[in-house]
Design a protein around this motif. Structure first.
Motif, mmCIF file in Angstrom:
data_model
loop_
_atom_site.group_PDB
_atom_site.id
_atom_site.type_symbol
_atom_site.label_atom_id
_atom_site.label_comp_id
_atom_site.label_asym_id
_atom_site.label_seq_id
_atom_site.Cartn_x
_atom_site.Cartn_y
_atom_site.Cartn_z
ATOM 1 N N VAL A 6 125.857 -33.409 42.337
ATOM 2 C CA VAL A 6 126.722 -32.226 42.309
ATOM 3 C C VAL A 6 127.863 -32.428 41.319
ATOM 4 N N LEU A 7 128.524 -33.573 41.397
ATOM 5 C CA LEU A 7 129.654 -33.829 40.508
ATOM 6 C C LEU A 7 129.215 -33.901 39.049
ATOM 7 N N LYS A 8 128.108 -34.562 38.787
ATOM 8 C CA LYS A 8 127.660 -34.697 37.401
ATOM 9 C C LYS A 8 127.301 -33.339 36.807
ATOM 10 N N LEU A 9 126.583 -32.525 37.567
ATOM 11 C CA LEU A 9 126.168 -31.210 37.079
ATOM 12 C C LEU A 9 127.380 -30.314 36.819
ATOM 13 N N LEU A 10 128.303 -30.268 37.760
ATOM 14 C CA LEU A 10 129.473 -29.405 37.579
ATOM 15 C C LEU A 10 130.369 -29.902 36.450
ATOM 16 N N ASN A 11 130.466 -31.205 36.302
ATOM 17 C CA ASN A 11 131.298 -31.726 35.222
ATOM 18 C C ASN A 11 130.710 -31.387 33.858
ATOM 19 N N GLU A 12 129.384 -31.389 33.754
ATOM 20 C CA GLU A 12 128.735 -31.067 32.484
ATOM 21 C C GLU A 12 128.919 -29.604 32.103
ATOM 22 N N TYR A 13 128.920 -28.698 33.084
ATOM 23 C CA TYR A 13 128.899 -27.270 32.779
ATOM 24 C C TYR A 13 130.236 -26.565 32.995
ATOM 25 N N ALA A 14 131.112 -27.130 33.825
ATOM 26 C CA ALA A 14 132.398 -26.470 34.065
ATOM 27 C C ALA A 14 133.575 -27.421 33.921
ATOM 28 N N GLY A 15 133.303 -28.711 33.941
ATOM 29 C CA GLY A 15 134.372 -29.702 33.908
ATOM 30 C C GLY A 15 135.015 -29.844 35.275
ATOM 31 N N VAL A 16 135.097 -31.054 35.783
ATOM 32 C CA VAL A 16 135.728 -31.311 37.078
ATOM 33 C C VAL A 16 137.080 -31.969 36.823
ATOM 34 N N GLU A 17 138.135 -31.238 37.154
ATOM 35 C CA GLU A 17 139.485 -31.782 37.006
ATOM 36 C C GLU A 17 139.824 -32.718 38.155
ATOM 37 N N ALA A 18 139.413 -32.337 39.363
ATOM 38 C CA ALA A 18 139.630 -33.167 40.549
ATOM 39 C C ALA A 18 138.650 -32.732 41.623
ATOM 40 N N ALA A 19 138.196 -33.704 42.423
ATOM 41 C CA ALA A 19 137.244 -33.406 43.491
ATOM 42 C C ALA A 19 137.606 -34.189 44.738
ATOM 43 N N GLY A 20 137.700 -33.480 45.848
ATOM 44 C CA GLY A 20 137.859 -34.108 47.153
ATOM 45 C C GLY A 20 136.638 -33.796 47.993
ATOM 46 N N ASP A 29 136.447 -41.105 36.542
ATOM 47 C CA ASP A 29 137.307 -42.139 37.113
ATOM 48 C C ASP A 29 138.715 -41.592 37.329
ATOM 49 N N GLY A 30 139.237 -41.773 38.539
ATOM 50 C CA GLY A 30 140.575 -41.300 38.864
ATOM 51 C C GLY A 30 140.648 -39.848 39.280
ATOM 52 N N ARG A 31 139.490 -39.170 39.341
ATOM 53 C CA ARG A 31 139.485 -37.743 39.687
ATOM 54 C C ARG A 31 138.677 -37.442 40.946
ATOM 55 N N ILE A 32 138.268 -38.488 41.673
ATOM 56 C CA ILE A 32 137.451 -38.313 42.875
ATOM 57 C C ILE A 32 138.164 -38.951 44.066
ATOM 58 N N GLN A 33 138.139 -38.262 45.200
ATOM 59 C CA GLN A 33 138.613 -38.849 46.451
ATOM 60 C C GLN A 33 137.666 -38.434 47.568
#
Length: 334
Positions: free
Chosen positions: A159-173, A225-229
């Motif tokens: 989920v994180l990889k797909l969303l980061n590729e297409y929308a960019g993930v600034e932060a995820a909890g 790195d640093g954007r996941i909790q």
């Protein structure tokens, strides 16, 4: 095509779930199982399972073997099975399911005994490389000892990889509402840990417990790195995990677009790993599912145009061992 010879070391929840899946896959030959409890319990716990029900095959334990699904599988009762004659078994992949062999040093004796490659069913305690199929397996270069990461990492990473590729993930909890596991206590009791909540009854409480998932995910997805909790919350059910994602995206995406991305692009990139369902699920509905994660489409919502929430389910045993098998196919034929 030659079958892949596999050996299961550790026949607890993960080892038995793994064998159940392997029995349905004729690409593998199971050449041995090892654990330290009485052999009649191997057969009994394989045939009868309180979560998955009765195995559809008859199971017989006889002459240091399990006979199941027209297969005769040798059994071992060795604390240090690596000291036995593993050479004779021609093991292509050893599935390390003990939960204690978590470093390369711990696993080296198995290689010295003739095992070709090892897949560890937990995050490592050293710099052992971790791989998840379709996440970072393109980086696999023939390493002989690897980790399949954790059940939670296998669910969250796609989920994180797909969303980061297409929308960019600034932060995820991500909150992981996780079934209890065999290392927890049925009733309140002292345990050898500094985490006091691990002394409390798993069957009577909702327990926020520590987890290695954040560190594991940042190693697998260094771009985040640093954007996941992550937060692990253990609940009184025997199987099934619910993942509650709250994510701030870099580019706007509405709930409909997010679901389409997960359903169509996700299907192409993560076939058999990431699924999307129209159904409204309870934890028991996911038991036996082989996907890494199943997103519940109706639960995807926008808080703002860049802040989204979604829910996904995983059978943390069957889903995880299915991922281990996919990794084994990659490792064995490299």
């Amino acid at each position: 095509m030659k079958k892949i010879n596999v050996f299961i070391n550790g026949f607890g929840r993960i080892g038995r779930a793994l064998l159940r899946r392997l029995l349905e896959d004729d690409r593998f030959e199971i050449v041995g199982i090892n654990d330290i409890y009485p052999q009649e319990q191997y057969a009994y716990l394989l045939q009868f399972d309180s979560v998955y029900g009765r195995l559809r095959y008859g199971v017989e334990q006889k002459n240091d073997c399990i006979i199941v699904a027209d297969r005769v599988i040798p059994l071992f009762n060795e604390e240090k099975v690596e000291s036995t004659a593993l050479y004779d078994l021609d093991i292509d992949i050893l599935f390390q399911c003990t939960g204690v062999h978590l470093t390369r040093r711990d696993n080296q004796p198995f290689l010295d005994s003739g095992v070709k490659k090892i897949i560890v069913s937990a995050p490592p305690l050293d710099d052992m490389p971790m791989f998840i199929v379709s996440i970072n397996d393109e980086q696999y270069q023939g390493q002989r000892i690897v980790s399949a990461a954790s059940c939670s990492a296998n669910a969250i990473a796609p989920v994180l990889k797909l969303l980061n590729e297409y929308a960019g993930v600034e932060a995820a909890g991500i909150s992981m509402i996780h079934s209890y596991t065999a290392d927890q206590k049925l009733l309140d009791a002292p345990v050898n840990t500094s985490e006091l909540l691990r002394c409390r009854s798993a069957s009577s409480n909702i327990l926020p417990l520590s987890s290695s998932a954040t560190v594991t995910l940042e190693k697998l997805l260094p771009q985040l790195d640093g954007r996941i909790q992550t937060h692990s919350i253990r609940v009184p059910v025997p199987a099934g995990t619910l993942y509650d994602f709250s994510m701030q995206l870099i580019r706007p995406m509405d709930a409909e677009g997010l679901n389409q991305l997960l359903e169509h692009v996700g299907y192409d990139k993560y076939r058999e790993i990431l699924a999307v369902t129209e159904n409204t699920l309870a934890s028991s509905d996911i038991v036996g599912d082989s996907h890494g994660i199943t997103i519940e489409k109706k639960r995807t919502v926008n808080v703002t145009d860049r802040f989204v929430r979604l829910l996904g389910w995983q059978d943390n045993e069957t889903g995880y061992v299915s991922q281990m098998i996919r990794l084994a196919l990659k490792v064995a034929f490299f």
